[in-house]
Design an enzyme around this catalytic site. Structure first.
Site, PDB file in Angstrom:
ATOM      1  N   LYS A  79      14.094  -2.889  39.016  1.00  0.00           N
ATOM      2  CA  LYS A  79      13.930  -4.342  38.952  1.00  0.00           C
ATOM      3  C   LYS A  79      12.622  -4.664  38.240  1.00  0.00           C
ATOM      4  O   LYS A  79      11.607  -3.974  38.442  1.00  0.00           O
ATOM      5  CB  LYS A  79      13.908  -4.904  40.371  1.00  0.00           C
ATOM      6  CG  LYS A  79      13.864  -6.421  40.459  1.00  0.00           C
ATOM      7  CD  LYS A  79      13.822  -6.884  41.911  1.00  0.00           C
ATOM      8  CE  LYS A  79      14.030  -8.375  42.027  1.00  0.00           C
ATOM      9  NZ  LYS A  79      14.130  -8.818  43.440  1.00  0.00           N
ATOM     10  N   SER A 154      18.157 -11.836  44.218  1.00  0.00           N
ATOM     11  CA  SER A 154      17.487 -11.881  42.928  1.00  0.00           C
ATOM     12  C   SER A 154      17.597 -10.579  42.122  1.00  0.00           C
ATOM     13  O   SER A 154      17.451 -10.607  40.916  1.00  0.00           O
ATOM     14  CB  SER A 154      16.014 -12.229  43.117  1.00  0.00           C
ATOM     15  OG  SER A 154      15.344 -11.210  43.826  1.00  0.00           O
ATOM     16  N   SER A 178      17.758 -10.090  48.612  1.00  0.00           N
ATOM     17  CA  SER A 178      17.804  -9.832  47.172  1.00  0.00           C
ATOM     18  C   SER A 178      18.291  -8.446  46.768  1.00  0.00           C
ATOM     19  O   SER A 178      18.530  -8.209  45.580  1.00  0.00           O
ATOM     20  CB  SER A 178      16.429 -10.070  46.545  1.00  0.00           C
ATOM     21  OG  SER A 178      16.194 -11.448  46.449  1.00  0.00           O
TER      22      SER A 178
END
Lengths: 471, 98
Positions: A79, A154, A178
């Protein structure tokens, strides 16, 4: 040797048997990424040189007859909130478009030491604020199962990159769901570890008392290998702990599964509800005991979560001043530069949350919002403690809804927040939770969330493997 | 419903500058979300201790000696700075005589 099909074990067997080299596998993975990215957009940065160097190191290791490391030759993504030395790290924000990480995050160090082949950095909602990746400053990621739908967020880019077979593993970050929610939406396994199990050093912070890094993989076993690689004590993070293994082996026949009625109430899609109940039924058929439990403060968790999330975010994001790093906008004086850099650099959801947090922490409102939310946090903790007196784990849906259409919820922020209903309580109280693949409805994946007491990730992994064997 | 002046006051505290259309949008969004936050008023929690953190409460100490940061990292960090003079971060005027 398409990456899409392989597990860690599969890759390493192939490498040892010389069916393919790590360099060949990596070149193949990079080609596959180049082919899929125009429609998927899971990545923000591709780290070809880094990947090829790690692949070569793996091949040299094999040539010398040395034992493979836990992640030797394994294509991974991270990420874009996790620092990788000398690689751009944006957190999905225009604010950090040109930010080059000066050092590795702790977790990056660990996966590099374990031989991982880092393919690139994945797309995310700006600073982790969102549940669909649509809040990324660089455009949304698509769901690999249906390109008109969101991958969740996310950490949507991470989940999509694993689901689409661009990589085998990914590291994401979970502040309120997330990791688990995009894992559910993309049909992969995603774990939010116990708070403190994984160091946050070198992670771009959203809400420091809630943030936790964790793995994505296509199988539970692979998620476990990645988790074991990164869950080490780190002195750079004062909340990082040395995990004392609570060797609690619970076979499926002794397993007591708590099913909270609050996780099957209003707002839950009826198809999701049925599929999750059927999945829990599989454990029951295998001998597990199902216990109906109550988590009475669940209905207040989301409001408490968003007060704490926005409050902590407003403090954490005060560092973006346009002076030391990040987006800079010229003005005639210092205050003017703060105002213009922040107003131009941050996107709409980030500004919304900074303002909410600023309001919740401001004089006259602090007790009503921030302190009250922390009290709810205590009540939720008591809910879980009394539940875990009766059961070993808790099961329910990861998300109340199926992956939604791109654009479906962007105009109403509160609607987007409601997607996090079942995931946020764990972050508030620090518990570990895993999203496992329950099945599909109309070709859209549905995730089962399993919650365990603190530091009992091993129990979650053993349940994940059981479910995979029952499917 | 919070008013426009409140939105502007919050933005000022948060070091944000809002355009006219943003003020109207945030006025609506923030009001809706703050109304939702008010559901917590239904819970009576006067005797409940606030929970600040879920971390294991354990003090981590180290010897009280200075630590030198790796100069390579320092130079990488300084490369990110917008304006530098003599090795220091240079900023615009803070106080103006008006």
């Amino acid at each position: 040797m398409n990456v899409t099909e392989l597990t860690i074990e599969g890759v390493q067997k192939g490498l040892i048997a010389k069916e393919f080299s790590a360099v060949e596998l990596t070149e193949n993975a990079l080609l596959n990424v180049a082919k899929q990215e125009p429609s998927l957009h899971a990545f923000l940065t591709i780290t070809k040189e880094l990947a090829m160097a790690a692949a070569k190191a793996t091949d040299e290791r094999i040539a010398k007859g040395e034992k493979l490391l836990p992640l030797s030759g394994i294509p991974c993504s991270l990420k874009d909130a996790i620092l990788v030395e000398e690689v751009r790290c944006t957190a999905g924000s225009r604010m950090l478009d040109n930010y080059i990480a000066p050092y590795d995050a702790f977790v990056t160090e660990k996966i590099k030491e374990a031989g991982a082949v880092i393919i690139g950095k994945t797309n995310m909602d700006e600073f982790g604020m969102g549940a669909s990746t649509e809040n990324s400053s660089f455009g949304a990621t698509k769901n690999p199962h249906n390109l008109e739908r969101v991958p969740g967020g996310s950490s949507g880019g991470s989940a999509a990159s694993v689901a689409a077979g661009e990589v085998i593993l990914s590291l994401g970050e979970d502040t309120g769901g997330s990791i688990r929610q995009p894992a559910s939406f993309c049909g992969v396994v995603g774990l939010k570890p116990t708070y403190g199990a994984v160091s946050r050093a070198g992670i771009i912070a959203l809400a420091s008392s809630l943030d936790q890094v964790g793995p994505f993989a296509r199988t539970t076993k692979d998620a476990q290998i990645l988790f074991e690689t990164i869950s080490k004590r780190d002195l750079r993070d004062a909340t990082s702990v040395d995990i004392k293994k609570k060797k609690k082996e619970v076979g499926v026949k002794e397993l007591r599964i708590g099913v909270p009625k609050e996780y099957f109430g209003k707002g839950l899609d009826s198809g999701v509800s049925k599929l999750i109940k059927d999945t829990i039924g599989k454990f029951e058929s295998a001998g597990a005991k199902i216990v109906e439990i109550e988590l009475p403060h669940t209905q207040y968790a989301l409001a408490a979560y968003y007060i704490l999330n926005t409050s902590e975010a407003s403090a954490n994001l005060a560092r973006y001043d346009g002076i030391r790093y990040g987006f800079h906008q010229e003005a005639s004086d210092l205050l003017g530069e703060y105002l213009s850099s922040r107003s131009e650099g941050f996107g709409p959801e980030v500004k919304r949350r900074i303002m909410l947090g600023t309001y919740a922490l401001s004089e006259g409102y602090y007790d009503a919002y921030y302190v009250k939310a922390q009290k709810i946090r205590s009540l939720l903790k008591q809910d879980f403690e009394s539940a875990f007196n009766k059961v070993d784990v808790i099961m329910g849906p990861t998300s109340p809804v199926l992956p939604f259409l791109l654009g479906e919820k962007t105009s109403n922020p509160l609607k987007m927040y409601l997607v996090d209903t079942y995931t946020v309580p764990l972050n508030l109280v620090g518990l570990p939770g895993i999203s496992l693949v329950a099945g599909k409805i109309d070709n859209l994946p549905v995730g089962l969330q399993v919650i365990a007491p603190s530091f009992e990730e091993d129990l979650l992994f053993s349940i994940g493997k059981t479910l995979e064997s029952l499917q | 419903m919070i008013d426009k002046e409140q939105v502007m006051r919050i933005a000022k505290l948060a070091r944000l500058e809002l355009k006219e259309e943003e003020i109207a949008k945030y006025q609506q969004d923030l009001s809706e979300i703050l109304d939702y936050f008010d559901t917590l008023k239904k819970v009576s929690a006067n005797d409940v201790e606030p929970m600040i953190h879920s971390a294991t409460q354990e003090n981590i100490v180290r010897d009280d000696v200075g630590r030198k940061e790796n100069p390579v990292i320092i130079s990488r960090m300084m490369r990110l700075v917008f304006s530098i003079k003599d090795g220091f971060v240079k900023v615009k005027t803070i106080l103006t005589s008006k």
